[in-house]
Design an enzyme around this catalytic site. Structure first.
Site, PDB file in Angstrom:
ATOM      1  N   ASP A 187       0.831  -1.200   0.000  1.00 30.52           N
ATOM      2  CA  ASP A 187       0.000   0.000   0.000  1.00 30.52           C
ATOM      3  C   ASP A 187       0.865   1.250   0.000  1.00 30.52           C
ATOM      4  OD1 ASP A 187      -2.334   1.509   0.064  1.00 30.52           O
ATOM      5  OD2 ASP A 187      -3.154   0.512   1.836  1.00 30.52           O
ATOM      6  N   ASP A 229     -10.977   1.618  -2.557  1.00 23.59           N
ATOM      7  CA  ASP A 229     -11.427   1.332  -1.196  1.00 23.59           C
ATOM      8  C   ASP A 229     -12.946   1.304  -1.109  1.00 23.59           C
ATOM      9  OD1 ASP A 229      -8.867   1.126  -0.236  1.00 23.59           O
ATOM     10  OD2 ASP A 229      -8.800   3.118   0.669  1.00 23.59           O
TER      11      ASP A 229
END
Length: 732
Positions: free
Chosen positions: A484, A552
């Site tokens: 990430d 997300d």
């Protein structure tokens, strides 16, 4: 059968270069000034026809406008007034290159055109590559300072030259020995043919709303698509397509390009008042500059392009094939059904809770269990711990190995979330190495998400990151890393470095090197690209990862549009798509489990909800749907994708096996209107001469009927309706 034409050719006599793909030709010609200039990009033409094409000239040519054909990489010199893809300044203050053509090299499908500046120590190699079976043309540039650091005439007898010649020699020596400043170095400039009009397709968005497809008339102006963030970005993508405004999903000429770069980037399109349309792009953004010392060089990332006469769908399918065959590191490996713990636990992770989730996930058919954020250092929230990649003792008193062993015992691969490019001030790493972050010492450092960015351009930081990740993978038998990156670059200085803006390039290339080394050192390791969702999805990162976390936002209604935009360039096997809880954490929307699954099943399926809160009925239904996905997974991940707009709010994706024998269709209707029954959905990928069996309903369909009239979806009543249709060809 005639012999196949060479993929790449160059005729030194005429200066004509030709690159051939199965369904297109790209041609250019070196101009009288030595600059390669665009000639043709479109449907196949033979070399004789190409050689007769006149050099494109502006109808507005005058003493105020240059009239020559568009450059393959435009310098700042000459009567060129559009965006310059190469912007340089020499040590004596002179700006811009003036080229001499210095030669070429052809090696199979690769062509290199070599240019040298007429006066200064600068060489550019314009590189082109085409690959068998693909319509994609790859382009990049290699720029080299050819000086040696000292002037060759330094010891010449001053009496032998007059003062003017001596001054000229001294200036040449300074240029020879001095640095070259590079303000812009694009990978390629592209030129569209003359069309009645121009329409630009590109992707916009933001966090939780990535990959929103925009199609707008290209204005008579310069249009800039860019990221200044050090990452590819949620807000834009280095992909675009151009057409004349009439192309559709399955018809019409389309020209499309994509940049293989995961840092800051810029693409400038220029449509002038008389219709010439060009675009140039590469790494970096305005305000950056790099220094080439004698002997130094810069190589740009690949900027790839393709042409198709068969619409946006065909362009996407060509990109999908290219990504599968020439970009992904292990395209043949199935993407596993994963479970990720983030939405179940957030930062509140511990060994017992994760093992409970692992048992539930295994019961649903998950093949990979990923422990997300919160497992390391002092990480109880997002204010601390980043950089300290050791298990949090309170949560994992025996380390991660007991959890990893139990995950493996359950038959799943063990995966781990990491964010190695970032650091919290409240961490042991930052306290030990505050100089490792991107910073300008006279500026206040901006914190985003309470974190700073580590400068991976520093060799010691790259070495630390590789050593740390290598140990995690080895010590905990990690088979999957979710990598990430949750913030953009700010105050991106590099104190003490004479070429500080190199960090914008070298950071990204360090990320690439670390990923490549990890995969080489740990065969079987897989990596998922993530940057707060879809903030780093591009052809560069996918060359060393298996899939990208698309967003997300897992709301299935929002995901239909997000995934539609993602599919313009990327194949389904690279698109991570999760089923999470209802109501959705991003939107609060409540949707049925079946609808959530059917949307996520169109990519690399994952599970991400709090399974401890699912009812027995939901767990049973989820297990059934996971099993259904596994039956169609080969079609979704390896099949040929066709996007379908069924009208009246219905959209679908159709995956066809390469031999046309098996098919899967996923169709969705988020909302229902009274009195509006969805029309049959046409399936253009079927064979009109064949018949097809629906094994789930034991129905036989005529291929001709399904192509020309369509298939009745028979969707459930109400909103959030969906259906999976499987078809098998039963007659040739």
């Amino acid at each position: 059968m005639p012999a196949a034409l060479p993929l790449a050719t160059f005729d030194p006599g005429s200066g004509l270069a030709v690159l051939r793909t199965p369904n297109s030709v790209y041609a250019l010609r070196t101009g009288p000034d030595g600059s390669p200039r665009h000639l043709y990009w479109g449907a196949p033409l033979d070399t004789a026809a190409l050689s007769l094409l006149p050099e494109a000239a502006s109808p507005a040519a005058s003493s105020f406008e240059g009239g020559a054909a568009a450059d393959e990489l435009a310098p700042q010199t000459g009567a060129r007034f559009g965006p310059a893809g190469l912007q340089v300044r020499f040590a004596d203050g002179t700006s811009g290159a003036q080229w001499e053509f210095a030669g070429h090299r052809v090696d199979g499908g690769e062509l290199r055109l070599i240019l040298t500046d007429r006066r200064y120590p600068l060489r550019a190699e314009l590189c082109y590559r085409v690959r068998p079976g693909s319509d994609v043309v790859e382009r990049w540039v290699e720029l080299t300072h050819t000086g040696v650091g000292t002037g060759a005439d330094a010891d010449a007898d001053a009496d032998a030259v007059d003062a003017e010649a001596e001054a000229e020699a001294e200036a040449g020596n300074r240029a020879e020995a001095g640095p070259v400043t590079v303000d812009r170095l694009d990978s390629a400039s592209w030129t569209a043919p003359a069309l009645a009009d121009y329409r630009l397709s590109h992707l916009t968005g933001g966090w939780n709303s990535e990959f929103q497809l925009q199609r707008d008339r290209l204005p008579v102006a310069e249009t800039v698509l860019t990221s200044r963030r050090g990452l590819t970005g949620h807000h834009a993508s280095p992909w675009l397509a151009l057409d004349d405004g009439t192309a559709a999903e399955e018809r019409g000429e389309v020209w499309s390009t994509a940049l293989a770069w995961s840092g800051s980037w810029r693409i400038t399109l220029h449509r002038d008042a008389v219709g010439r349309t060009t675009w140039t792009g590469g790494f970096g953004h305005e305000g950056l500059r790099w220094t080439l010392e004698p002997g130094g060089s810069l190589r740009t990332p690949v900027f790839a392009g393709l042409y198709t006469p068969h619409g946006f769908g065909a362009a996407s399918r060509a990109w999908h094939g290219y990504v599968a065959d020439h970009v992904l590191p292990e395209p043949a490996r199935e993407r596993p059904v994963l479970y990720n713990s983030w939405e179940a636990t957030g930062f509140d992770v511990d060994q017992a809770g994760q093992i409970e989730l692992a048992h539930l996930a295994a019961g649903l058919g998950a093949e990979l269990f990923v422990l997300d954020d919160g497992w390391f250092g002092a990480r109880r929230d997002d204010r601390a711990g980043l950089g300290d990649w050791t298990p949090r003792p309170e949560a994992f008193p025996e380390g991660l190995r007991p959890l990893a062993d139990e995950v493996h015992r359950l038959g799943m691969t063990f995966g781990l979330w990491v964010e190695p490019e970032m650091v919290n001030r409240d961490s042991e790493l930052y306290r030990a190495h505050p100089d490792w972050v991107l910073h300008s010492p006279t500026r206040e450092a901006t914190e985003l998400r309470h974190q700073l960015v580590l400068n991976f351009a520093r060799p010691e930081v790259e070495a630390w990151a590789h050593r740390t990740l290598d140990g995690l993978v080895r010590d905990h038998r990690v088979g999957w890393l979710k990598w990430d990156a949750n913030r953009a670059f700010t105050e991106a200085g590099w104190e003490g470095n004479p070429d500080p803006d190199r960090l914008w390039i070298d950071h990204t290339r360090a990320v690439y090197r670390i990923m490549d080394r990890l995969r080489a050192d740990h065969p079987g390791l897989r990596i998922e690209a993530c940057a707060g969702g879809g903030g780093r999805a591009d052809l560069g990162i996918l060359a060393r990862t298996d899939q990208a976390w698309t967003s997300d936002n897992t709301d299935p209604v929002d995901r239909i549009a997000i995934q539609h935009g993602f599919s313009q360039l990327f194949p389904a096997r690279t698109m991570a798509a999760w089923v999470t809880d209802s109501p959705n954490t991003a939107t609060g929307r409540r949707t049925p489990l079946r609808f959530r699954f059917h949307v996520a099943m169109s990519g690399a399926l994952g599970l991400g909800g709090d399974l401890t809160g699912w009812s027995a009925e939901e767990l049973d239904e989820a297990a059934t749907l996971v099993a259904q996905y596994k039956r169609i997974r080969p079609l979704v991940q390896y099949g040929i994708q066709h996007r379908i707009n069924g009208g009246d709010g219905v959209t679908a994706v159709h995956y066809a096996a390469g031999d046309g024998g098996e098919h899967a269709v996923l169709a969705w209707r988020p909302t229902t209107r009274f009195g509006h029954r969805p029309a049959p959905v046409k399936l253009p990928a079927l064979d009109t001469g064949a018949h097809y069996l629906d094994p789930d309903r034991d129905q036989v369909h005529s291929g001709a009927v399904l192509v020309h009239r369509g298939i009745e979806l028979s969707l459930p009543a109400g909103d959030y309706a969906s259906r999976l249709i499987r078809l098998r060809r039963i007659t040739p």
